[in-house]
Write a protein that holds these residues in place. Structure first.
Motif, PDB file in Angstrom:
ATOM      1  N   ARG A  65      46.198  35.746  53.821  1.00 37.85           N
ATOM      2  CA  ARG A  65      47.478  36.447  53.673  1.00 37.85           C
ATOM      3  C   ARG A  65      47.304  37.558  52.645  1.00 37.85           C
ATOM      4  O   ARG A  65      46.827  37.329  51.533  1.00 37.85           O
ATOM      5  N   ARG A  66      47.669  38.757  53.048  1.00 37.70           N
ATOM      6  CA  ARG A  66      47.499  39.911  52.163  1.00 37.70           C
ATOM      7  C   ARG A  66      48.597  39.916  51.105  1.00 37.70           C
ATOM      8  O   ARG A  66      49.782  39.784  51.408  1.00 37.70           O
ATOM      9  N   LEU A  67      48.182  40.085  49.858  1.00 29.45           N
ATOM     10  CA  LEU A  67      49.124  40.179  48.751  1.00 29.45           C
ATOM     11  C   LEU A  67      49.479  41.638  48.455  1.00 29.45           C
ATOM     12  O   LEU A  67      50.620  41.950  48.123  1.00 29.45           O
TER      13      LEU A  67
ATOM     14  N   PHE B 268      53.511  28.294  45.702  1.00 27.88           N
ATOM     15  CA  PHE B 268      52.654  29.120  44.853  1.00 27.88           C
ATOM     16  C   PHE B 268      52.203  30.384  45.585  1.00 27.88           C
ATOM     17  O   PHE B 268      52.202  31.474  45.005  1.00 27.88           O
ATOM     18  N   ILE B 269      51.827  30.251  46.857  1.00 26.27           N
ATOM     19  CA  ILE B 269      51.393  31.414  47.636  1.00 26.27           C
ATOM     20  C   ILE B 269      52.524  32.421  47.780  1.00 26.27           C
ATOM     21  O   ILE B 269      52.329  33.629  47.601  1.00 26.27           O
TER      22      ILE B 269
ATOM     23  N   SER C 129      43.940  39.491  48.553  1.00 25.06           N
ATOM     24  CA  SER C 129      44.392  38.457  49.483  1.00 25.06           C
ATOM     25  C   SER C 129      44.364  37.072  48.860  1.00 25.06           C
ATOM     26  O   SER C 129      43.631  36.811  47.898  1.00 25.06           O
ATOM     27  N   VAL C 130      45.171  36.184  49.440  1.00 28.20           N
ATOM     28  CA  VAL C 130      45.091  34.758  49.138  1.00 28.20           C
ATOM     29  C   VAL C 130      44.602  34.068  50.409  1.00 28.20           C
ATOM     30  O   VAL C 130      45.074  34.363  51.512  1.00 28.20           O
TER      31      VAL C 130
ATOM     32  N   ILE D 164      42.232  33.457  45.445  1.00 28.69           N
ATOM     33  CA  ILE D 164      42.732  34.831  45.413  1.00 28.69           C
ATOM     34  C   ILE D 164      41.553  35.747  45.114  1.00 28.69           C
ATOM     35  O   ILE D 164      40.860  35.573  44.104  1.00 28.69           O
ATOM     36  N   ARG D 165      41.310  36.717  46.011  1.00 28.60           N
ATOM     37  CA  ARG D 165      40.156  37.596  45.868  1.00 28.60           C
ATOM     38  C   ARG D 165      40.509  39.025  46.244  1.00 28.60           C
ATOM     39  O   ARG D 165      41.388  39.271  47.069  1.00 28.60           O
TER      40      ARG D 165
END
Length: 301
Positions: free
Chosen positions: A156-158, A286-287, A270-271, A143-144
């Motif tokens: 994948r955008r969080l 988890f995602i 994002s993840v 996750i960044r």
């Protein structure tokens, strides 16, 4: 020779960097690990590892074999997980890499709820700001904040966030507020070190397709986000931070936002995870949970 067990042993040795540490994670004797690797190399007819008294180096053939082993092991784990998931609760382990600030801000406070919902999923957090190789480190997802570098990873955008330029009330009282990007060059900033170069990262402002980069002067440089925010609040210089990281100090008056009309473009949180035909149910769960908990706060970013 059990080839599946040999593949797992080999990947553990590569990731642990030693036979002894790999044996500890596998809960077997080091001599058993040594024999397995020798048998595997004899079976393949190539040298996978170069062993010295101080270190283990992976050969070119070993690197190719490692990548293939990880892909096969993930597929097996996903296949087993999908069968288990259909028979009951999702279970398994998820190795997650993220920054200390994101872990403290989002992940750790919500983990008690995750554990209540998914008691059979274990979370292994690896914290740091440095760019890592997910396959080499055996990480399931990372996750960044910010725009991801081009890679083969699935993104994948969080959520999305703004970058805020802020200063402490004491700093602004002494040096005044910058009224433009040009005036930033006259100010002092807290430096944030690039994990790859060790040098302070320039500030880049975007207006549509145009971008302006400013190399700020700094007398203090850090490599941790929480320390960066703390240095800004201490009046050591201006900072440019993700909006969600400075929301509380702004509301408490410990920081003041300046140049609020700049940088209307948002960046993603994002993840990222390796491509796989079958993502394990534990990792997928988890995602999806990250999207849920971070997405719920996105409106406040």
């Amino acid at each position: 020779m059990d080839r599946f067990q040999a593949m797992e042993t080999f990947t553990r040795v590569v990731e642990a960097g030693s036979f002894k540490r790999a044996a500890e994670t596998l809960r077997v004797l080091p001599s058993s690990v040594t024999k397995t690797i020798k048998d595997l190399e004899a079976h393949l007819g190539v040298q996978l590892l170069k062993r010295t008294t101080r270190a283990i180096n992976v050969t070119e053939a070993g690197l190719r074999y490692y990548d293939s082993c990880k892909a096969i092991l993930r597929e097996v784990q996903a296949a087993e997980g999908s069968i288990i998931a259909k028979g009951g609760a999702v279970r398994g382990a998820v190795r997650v890499s993220t920054t200390p600030s994101l872990a403290r801000r989002f992940i750790i406070p919500a983990l008690p709820r995750f554990r209540t919902r998914y008691p059979d999923i274990d979370i292994d957090l690896h914290l740091g700001d440095a760019v890592i190789d997910l396959v080499q480190e055996g990480i399931d997802c990372v996750i960044r904040a910010g725009r991801p570098q081009p890679s083969s990873l699935i993104v994948r955008r969080l959520a999305s966030f703004h970058w805020y330029v802020c200063g402490s009330p004491d700093y602004l009282a002494q040096y005044g507020e910058p009224a433009s990007i040009a005036e930033l060059r006259k100010h002092l900033a807290v430096g944030y070190a690039d994990s790859r170069t060790g040098r302070p990262i320039p500030w880049t402002f975007r207006n549509g397709k145009e971008a302006t980069s400013v190399a700020m002067k700094s007398s203090v440089t850090v490599n941790d986000t929480d320390a960066y925010i703390a240095a800004g609040m201490a009046g050591l210089g201006l900072i440019r931070a993700a909006s969600y990281m400075v929301r509380q100090p702004l509301s408490e008056g410990r920081l003041v936002r300046v140049l609020a009309d700049l940088d209307a473009v948002k960046d993603p949180l994002s993840v990222l995870y390796p491509q796989s035909r079958h993502l394990s149910p534990a990792v997928r769960t988890f995602i999806d949970w990250c999207i849920e908990i971070i997405g719920a706060e996105a409106a406040e970013f």
